[in-house]
Write a protein that holds these residues in place. Structure first.
Motif, PDB file in Angstrom:
ATOM      1  N   THR A   1      -7.237  15.968  16.105  1.00 18.39           N
ATOM      2  CA  THR A   1      -7.041  14.612  16.311  1.00 18.39           C
ATOM      3  C   THR A   1      -7.886  13.946  15.293  1.00 18.39           C
ATOM      4  OG1 THR A   1      -8.804  14.445  17.655  1.00 18.39           O
ATOM      5  CG2 THR A   1      -7.073  14.994  18.881  1.00 18.39           C
TER       6      THR A   1
ATOM      7  N   THR B   1      -6.282  15.013  11.431  1.00 21.15           N
ATOM      8  CA  THR B   1      -4.877  14.701  11.504  1.00 21.15           C
ATOM      9  C   THR B   1      -4.612  14.055  10.205  1.00 21.15           C
ATOM     10  OG1 THR B   1      -4.904  14.733  13.817  1.00 21.15           O
ATOM     11  CG2 THR B   1      -2.887  13.874  12.702  1.00 21.15           C
TER      12      THR B   1
ATOM     13  N   SER C   1       2.164  15.914  20.809  1.00 16.39           N
ATOM     14  CA  SER C   1       1.222  16.531  19.576  1.00 16.39           C
ATOM     15  C   SER C   1       2.044  17.481  18.770  1.00 16.39           C
ATOM     16  CB  SER C   1       0.134  17.362  20.289  1.00 16.39           C
ATOM     17  OG  SER C   1      -0.552  16.571  20.902  1.00 16.39           O
TER      18      SER C   1
ATOM     19  N   SER D   1       1.811  21.572  13.399  1.00 17.16           N
ATOM     20  CA  SER D   1       1.992  20.995  11.678  1.00 17.16           C
ATOM     21  C   SER D   1       2.806  21.964  11.122  1.00 17.16           C
ATOM     22  CB  SER D   1       0.340  21.510  11.336  1.00 17.16           C
ATOM     23  OG  SER D   1       0.127  21.383  10.000  1.00 17.16           O
TER      24      SER D   1
END
Length: 104
Positions: free
Chosen positions: A30, A34, A91, A94
């Motif tokens: 977070t 990020t 969320s 990635s």
């Protein structure tokens, strides 16, 4: 004061934690970490993270990695309560080269 944390040091931390886990574990980043991973900025002052589940092995590796990588790491758990509305669904995974390891 520790130096700013760049994308390579965030990735290095993820590798250390990935190697330490014995079970499937999700690493949530977070805050500034990020923004660094997404390429929005070059560095951050710390890495805010949450591990699910956490374990003694991973927490020991985290303590050592903080020293070895000279980084500040903060728990993001306070803002990501288990019962909070769908933050996990919001969320995204990635796509910038953080390690993914299958366990078990």
């Amino acid at each position: 004061m520790r130096p700013p944390v760049d994308v390579e040091r965030i990735r290095a931390l993820a590798v250390v934690l990935s190697r330490a886990t014995r079970t499937e574990t999700v690493l949530y980043l977070t805050g500034g970490a990020t923004a660094v991973i997404e390429g929005w900025r070059a560095s951050t002052v710390d890495i805010d993270l949450r591990l699910e589940p956490d374990s003694d092995e991973v927490m020991k590796a985290l303590v050592q990695a903080k020293r070895d990588l000279d980084i500040n790491v903060e728990s993001a758990s306070a803002g990501l309560r288990a019962g909070a509305s769908s933050w996990r669904d919001r969320s995204p995974a990635s796509s910038v080269g953080l390690p993914r390891r299958q366990c078990g």
